[in-house]
Design a protein around this motif. Structure first.
Motif, mmCIF file in Angstrom:
data_model
loop_
_atom_site.group_PDB
_atom_site.id
_atom_site.type_symbol
_atom_site.label_atom_id
_atom_site.label_comp_id
_atom_site.label_asym_id
_atom_site.label_seq_id
_atom_site.Cartn_x
_atom_site.Cartn_y
_atom_site.Cartn_z
ATOM 1 N N GLU A 73 0.816 -1.214 0.000
ATOM 2 C CA GLU A 73 0.000 0.000 0.000
ATOM 3 C C GLU A 73 0.849 1.264 0.000
ATOM 4 O O GLU A 73 0.344 2.354 0.251
ATOM 5 N N GLY A 74 2.123 1.167 -0.283
ATOM 6 C CA GLY A 74 2.998 2.325 -0.279
ATOM 7 C C GLY A 74 3.138 2.935 -1.655
ATOM 8 O O GLY A 74 2.220 2.897 -2.483
ATOM 9 N N LYS A 75 4.333 3.513 -1.923
ATOM 10 C CA LYS A 75 4.576 4.215 -3.177
ATOM 11 C C LYS A 75 4.490 3.297 -4.391
ATOM 12 O O LYS A 75 4.158 3.724 -5.488
ATOM 13 N N PHE A 76 4.801 2.012 -4.213
ATOM 14 C CA PHE A 76 4.719 1.088 -5.344
ATOM 15 C C PHE A 76 3.278 0.927 -5.816
ATOM 16 O O PHE A 76 3.036 0.428 -6.918
ATOM 17 N N ASP A 77 2.326 1.346 -4.980
ATOM 18 C CA ASP A 77 0.917 1.263 -5.366
ATOM 19 C C ASP A 77 0.602 2.219 -6.519
ATOM 20 O O ASP A 77 -0.431 2.096 -7.169
ATOM 21 N N SER A 78 1.516 3.177 -6.786
ATOM 22 C CA SER A 78 1.319 4.093 -7.912
ATOM 23 C C SER A 78 1.571 3.406 -9.253
ATOM 24 O O SER A 78 1.246 3.948 -10.305
ATOM 25 N N ILE A 79 2.169 2.219 -9.219
ATOM 26 C CA ILE A 79 2.447 1.466 -10.441
ATOM 27 C C ILE A 79 1.208 0.668 -10.821
ATOM 28 O O ILE A 79 0.620 -0.039 -9.995
ATOM 29 N N SER A 80 0.815 0.770 -12.059
ATOM 30 C CA SER A 80 -0.338 0.000 -12.541
ATOM 31 C C SER A 80 0.096 -1.415 -12.912
ATOM 32 O O SER A 80 1.234 -1.642 -13.331
ATOM 33 N N THR A 81 -0.815 -2.359 -12.744
ATOM 34 C CA THR A 81 -0.577 -3.706 -13.249
ATOM 35 C C THR A 81 -0.438 -3.636 -14.770
ATOM 36 O O THR A 81 -1.281 -3.037 -15.445
ATOM 37 N N ARG A 82 0.604 -4.237 -15.289
ATOM 38 C CA ARG A 82 0.908 -4.088 -16.716
ATOM 39 C C ARG A 82 1.315 -5.435 -17.307
ATOM 40 O O ARG A 82 2.220 -6.094 -16.795
ATOM 41 N N ALA A 83 0.647 -5.831 -18.364
ATOM 42 C CA ALA A 83 0.971 -7.060 -19.080
ATOM 43 C C ALA A 83 1.437 -6.691 -20.487
ATOM 44 O O ALA A 83 0.837 -5.821 -21.131
ATOM 45 N N ALA A 84 2.504 -7.326 -20.940
ATOM 46 C CA ALA A 84 3.078 -6.973 -22.243
ATOM 47 C C ALA A 84 3.421 -8.216 -23.045
ATOM 48 O O ALA A 84 3.856 -9.237 -22.500
ATOM 49 N N LEU A 85 3.235 -8.105 -24.335
ATOM 50 C CA LEU A 85 3.647 -9.126 -25.294
ATOM 51 C C LEU A 85 4.617 -8.448 -26.253
ATOM 52 O O LEU A 85 4.309 -7.442 -26.864
ATOM 53 N N THR A 86 5.825 -9.013 -26.368
ATOM 54 C CA THR A 86 6.854 -8.442 -27.209
ATOM 55 C C THR A 86 7.417 -9.487 -28.161
ATOM 56 O O THR A 86 7.714 -10.616 -27.735
ATOM 57 N N VAL A 87 7.525 -9.131 -29.418
ATOM 58 C CA VAL A 87 8.142 -10.007 -30.432
ATOM 59 C C VAL A 87 9.452 -9.357 -30.852
ATOM 60 O O VAL A 87 9.475 -8.176 -31.225
ATOM 61 N N LYS A 88 10.551 -10.116 -30.788
ATOM 62 C CA LYS A 88 11.875 -9.602 -31.161
ATOM 63 C C LYS A 88 12.483 -10.471 -32.258
ATOM 64 O O LYS A 88 12.330 -11.687 -32.259
ATOM 65 N N TYR A 89 13.159 -9.780 -33.154
ATOM 66 C CA TYR A 89 13.946 -10.495 -34.171
ATOM 67 C C TYR A 89 15.375 -9.997 -34.064
ATOM 68 O O TYR A 89 15.665 -8.813 -34.256
ATOM 69 N N GLN A 90 16.284 -10.886 -33.705
ATOM 70 C CA GLN A 90 17.694 -10.564 -33.519
ATOM 71 C C GLN A 90 18.506 -11.094 -34.698
ATOM 72 O O GLN A 90 18.311 -12.233 -35.117
ATOM 73 N N PHE A 91 19.386 -10.254 -35.199
ATOM 74 C CA PHE A 91 20.200 -10.663 -36.360
ATOM 75 C C PHE A 91 21.656 -10.278 -36.148
ATOM 76 O O PHE A 91 21.999 -9.570 -35.215
#
Length: 423
Positions: free
Chosen positions: A405-423
């Motif tokens: 319930e402290g300052k970290f409560d300012s962070i929203s729950t966040r889900a991410a999908l990332t596609v990377k292509y490394q060459f």
């Protein structure tokens, strides 16, 4: 805008020169989607659609050494915001017992994972912390290393100071901290940055002691964010203003790393701080520090161990102490109820950091990071799963979940999908 045009012109010139480089370019392309959970309606909201790249070229230039160039950029289709910048540009070589590296480079000192009291060059952002990228930002510097039989020495000179960047999350915290949030951001932006003729210097000696790697270091530079003062008085417009000053700071540091049986262990500590704010010249002014105004201590102790489960479960733990206060609050509000007004109390902040990593097979791995702050009475949990699809293509699913319930409560729950292509 002018700076972006210059960087883009440099990138185009380097790309035009690719055919004459002996090595093929490397890098990555990425794109993704990120959703955040609205705290009021508790439903997912599309927060970001990032698309970005990183391109690197490296080549041996005969007797001159190795030349490296890399650039990176991104654009968010949701936020309509982006950035194009030079990533690194350096020349590395050697002469006798000396190695040298000149240009914009990533300097990483210390032994800990991400939180390094002796890495004086680190410019860690909140976004990097939440995203799991703890490498920091490259700086323009000259580095020289000398290798003797039983020890080595390193000297780093940074001719042009680079301040800490205020990312979107830190800006949000400052704006929500109180009615002076907007003024605080304006004071940070308006603080005069040290230019040419005001370099930063760091020295490090490294040796082996009873099988452990021991490093002693010294830093003479500037605060990554300006020190802020609240100025009160009848001569101040509106009776109150915030002023920022980049102050010189000095640090002494020690770092130790090695193994105890099958476990890896490390410890770092540094002591120092910025110069005190100058006394007010105007007798009708009252200046109240909102930044730490004395020397302080910071330390990290950690270790890792691979548990014999399946392909091996990596377990890592760290204790972090920050004498300068919270990770999320670089400034403190003064006590205006006292007479005369007094600086706010800056308390040492304690954090526990844990990480679990497991490879299911060569193509699939999982990672779990937990950060807990005792002062904030909360933290974040960041699980992620990476699946490699072959030929440099990989898929990553990640979640940032705050708790407490402290300052970290300012962070929203966040889900991410990332596609990377490394060459």
């Amino acid at each position: 805008m002018k700076k972006r045009v210059q960087i883009l012109a440099a990138i185009l010139v380097m790309l035009w020169a690719v055919p004459v480089w002996a090595a093929a370019p490397t890098g990555e392309l990425y794109g993704g989607l990120a959703y955040e959970w609205d705290r009021v309606e508790e439903k997912p909201v599309l927060a970001s659609i990032p698309l970005g790249f990183r391109l690197a070229l490296e080549d041996e230039l005969d007797s001159l050494g190795k030349l490296h160039f890399s650039t990176k950029g991104w654009w968010d289709w949701k936020l309509k915001d982006g950035k194009l910048e030079l990533d690194q540009l350096w020349l590395k070589g050697y002469y006798g017992d000396f190695d040298y590296q000149l240009g914009k480079q990533l300097i990483s000192w210390g032994t800990a994972d991400g939180f390094n009291p002796t890495n004086y060059f680190a410019r860690m952002s909140s976004s990097a912390l939440l995203g799991g990228d703890l490498r920091g930002e490259a700086v323009w510097a000259g580095r020289v290393e000398y290798y003797a039989r039983a020890w080595s020495g390193t000297a780093v000179v940074i001719p042009v100071f680079a301040p800490q960047k205020i990312d979107a999350f830190m800006e949000k915290l400052m704006l929500e901290a109180g009615p002076q949030g907007a003024q605080l951001l304006e004071a940070i932006e308006g603080a005069k940055k040290p230019g040419l003729g005001h370099p930063e210097l760091a020295l490090r000696l490294e040796t082996q002691l009873a099988g452990f790697d021991l490093q002693a270091s010294y830093f003479w530079g500037y605060e990554p964010l300006p020190g802020i003062e609240l100025v009160l008085g009848p001569t101040v417009p509106g009776g109150m203003a915030l002023e920022g000053t980049y102050r010189r700071q000095h640090f002494l540091g020690l770092a130790l790393a090695g193994t105890l049986g099958p476990a890896g262990v490390w410890a770092e500590a540094s002591y120092g701080g910025p110069e005190k704010f100058a006394e007010p010249e105007n007798p009708y002014e009252v200046r109240i520090p909102m930044s730490i105004n004395e020397r302080y201590f910071q330390a990290v102790v950690g270790g890792d161990y691979t548990v014999d489960v399946g392909s091996g479960l990596l377990v890592q733990a760290q204790y972090i102490y920050r004498g300068q206060g919270s990770l999320l609050e670089p400034y403190v509000q003064p006590d205006l109820t006292a007479f005369p007004p007094a600086p706010g109390e800056i308390q040492g902040a304690h954090y526990l950091y844990g990480r679990l990593a497991y490879d299911f097979n060569p193509d699939a791995s999982a990672d779990l990071v937990i950060l807990y702050g005792t002062q904030e009475k909360g933290g974040i949990i960041r699980p992620s799963y990476t699946h490699r699809l072959g030929e440099g293509l990989q898929l990553e699913l990640s979640l940032v979940q705050p708790f407490g319930e402290g300052k970290f409560d300012s962070i929203s729950t966040r889900a991410a999908l990332t596609v990377k292509y490394q060459f």
